[in-house]
Design an enzyme around this catalytic site. Structure first.
Site, PDB file in Angstrom:
ATOM      1  N   HIS A 274      -5.360 -19.334 -51.572  1.00 36.94           N
ATOM      2  CA  HIS A 274      -6.690 -19.040 -51.040  1.00 36.94           C
ATOM      3  C   HIS A 274      -6.633 -18.280 -49.716  1.00 36.94           C
ATOM      4  O   HIS A 274      -7.464 -17.404 -49.462  1.00 36.94           O
ATOM      5  CB  HIS A 274      -7.473 -20.341 -50.828  1.00 36.94           C
ATOM      6  CG  HIS A 274      -8.736 -20.148 -50.049  1.00 36.94           C
ATOM      7  ND1 HIS A 274      -9.855 -19.564 -50.599  1.00 36.94           N
ATOM      8  CD2 HIS A 274      -9.045 -20.416 -48.754  1.00 36.94           C
ATOM      9  CE1 HIS A 274     -10.813 -19.497 -49.675  1.00 36.94           C
ATOM     10  NE2 HIS A 274     -10.346 -20.012 -48.559  1.00 36.94           N
ATOM     11  N   CYS A 275      -5.665 -18.585 -48.857  1.00 40.72           N
ATOM     12  CA  CYS A 275      -5.718 -18.118 -47.469  1.00 40.72           C
ATOM     13  C   CYS A 275      -5.182 -16.705 -47.251  1.00 40.72           C
ATOM     14  O   CYS A 275      -5.877 -15.853 -46.690  1.00 40.72           O
ATOM     15  CB  CYS A 275      -4.942 -19.088 -46.582  1.00 40.72           C
ATOM     16  SG  CYS A 275      -5.640 -20.753 -46.546  1.00 40.72           S
ATOM     17  N   ILE A 276      -3.943 -16.466 -47.666  1.00 42.21           N
ATOM     18  CA  ILE A 276      -3.266 -15.236 -47.267  1.00 42.21           C
ATOM     19  C   ILE A 276      -3.940 -13.967 -47.793  1.00 42.21           C
ATOM     20  O   ILE A 276      -4.031 -12.978 -47.072  1.00 42.21           O
ATOM     21  CB  ILE A 276      -1.772 -15.268 -47.688  1.00 42.21           C
ATOM     22  CG1 ILE A 276      -1.117 -16.568 -47.176  1.00 42.21           C
ATOM     23  CG2 ILE A 276      -1.034 -14.074 -47.124  1.00 42.21           C
ATOM     24  CD1 ILE A 276      -1.224 -16.770 -45.687  1.00 42.21           C
ATOM     25  N   ASP A 279      -7.883 -14.250 -45.539  1.00 44.76           N
ATOM     26  CA  ASP A 279      -8.136 -14.449 -44.114  1.00 44.76           C
ATOM     27  C   ASP A 279      -7.858 -13.242 -43.225  1.00 44.76           C
ATOM     28  O   ASP A 279      -8.633 -12.977 -42.293  1.00 44.76           O
ATOM     29  CB  ASP A 279      -7.341 -15.662 -43.608  1.00 44.76           C
ATOM     30  CG  ASP A 279      -7.748 -16.948 -44.315  1.00 44.76           C
ATOM     31  OD1 ASP A 279      -8.817 -16.945 -44.967  1.00 44.76           O
ATOM     32  OD2 ASP A 279      -7.006 -17.935 -44.233  1.00 44.76           O
TER      33      ASP A 279
END
Length: 316
Positions: A274-276, A279
């Site tokens: 989800h993050c890399i 974000d």
């Protein structure tokens, strides 16, 4: 005893109610951590199926043992609900909702906005509000504060406290858990930072205080930009060395023997999770507002998005 001192005293005695909005892989372990330390933790989610499962002692997140949920629910320290009116019971409220991107790679803060509007309905003096969702620097001070202060007659730093503390979950990692990963905290003002720091210190092994909410927001973005850029770099090296007939894994094994100045990243089919992939583009978007082009972030995104095609070609 003033409002701040009363809140600090309740946190020290674990005689406080903590509300956690969003019972996913960030919010649920955080709620359990507070419940297991004797706080009353109220978990709130719009998904009734999650609330029903947790109420029955079942867990829908693989790396969290159902026994932890059962024990917390049985102790009465962990309560779950879809009724956001219960926010009025909470001394501290933590926002753990998704922050995706739109199709044009712009920040989608609709979940943060809706949650802030829900908090606003029951906001009262003496409450601490903490945003944990990953976002661009300035979100807490600009967006969340603006919503909470609008037409409530309450002011951040005077009537209620507002802070940011980025989640640092690594699901399934047995070595680092919610309570053992250092927690970065920054308040929109000094008092907010003080009460947020003390609250987290009751359940987290190490709390890292920074000067502002924006600095805490930037910390999380920096961590993920660092990973995104280095993933892109090693992916590009993989392509280059393959053309040269050099085994990139042999090179990385050898380079990793250097005891300083090298941090290993391994090539793969782009980036995931989800993050890399998301974000870093929050920072790119905000940087454009300040007239800055984030070339490393954009290039890293270009390289990592091309890797699935490279892998598919190699397999063919």
């Amino acid at each position: 005893m003033g409002q701040k001192e009363q809140l600090l005293e309740r946190f020290k005695k674990h005689d406080a109610t903590v509300g956690i909005i969003g019972l996913g892989y960030v919010g649920l372990p955080l709620a359990l951590a507070f419940a297991e330390k004797g706080f009353t933790a109220i978990g709130l989610d719009v998904d009734s199926s999650k609330v029903e499962a947790l109420s029955a002692g079942r867990c829908y997140i693989q790396h969290i043992a159902a026994e932890r949920v059962k024990a917390a629910v049985s102790s009465k320290h962990f309560q779950v609900s879809t009724d956001f009116a219960r926010l009025k019971e909470c001394d501290a409220i933590m926002i753990c909702v998704p922050t995706p991107l739109t199709e044009t790679r712009d920040p989608d803060l609709s979940y943060v906005e809706m949650t802030s509007q829900a908090i606003k309905k029951t906001l009262r003096p003496g409450q601490l509000i903490i945003l944990e969702s990953t976002t661009y620097p300035g979100t807490t001070d600009e967006l969340v504060k603006g919503i909470l202060e609008d037409k409530t007659g309450l002011k951040s730093g005077q009537d209620f406290y507002l802070a940011f503390s980025p989640e640092r979950e690594d699901p399934g990692n047995a070595h680092y858990t919610t309570t053992t990963i250092p927690k970065v905290v920054g308040g929109c003002d000094r008092d907010a930072g003080d009460v947020a720091e003390l609250l987290y210190a009751q359940v987290i092994g190490k709390v890292v205080r920074v000067s502002s909410a924006a600095a805490a927001e930037a910390t999380k973005i920096t961590e993920n930009v660092f990973r995104a850029v280095n993933i892109a770099l090693v992916n590009e090296l993989k392509v280059v060395y393959e053309r040269m007939g050099i085994d990139v894994w042999e090179v990385l094994d050898a380079a990793a023997t250097k005891p300083f100045g090298f941090m290993r990243f391994n090539p793969g089919p782009g980036w995931g999770g989800h993050c890399i992939p998301l974000d870093p583009f929050y920072l790119s978007w905000k940087a454009r507002e300040h007239g800055v082009d984030t070339k490393f972030i954009e290039l890293a995104g270009e390289i990592n998005r091309s890797m699935p095609f490279y892998v598919a070609e190699r397999l063919q």
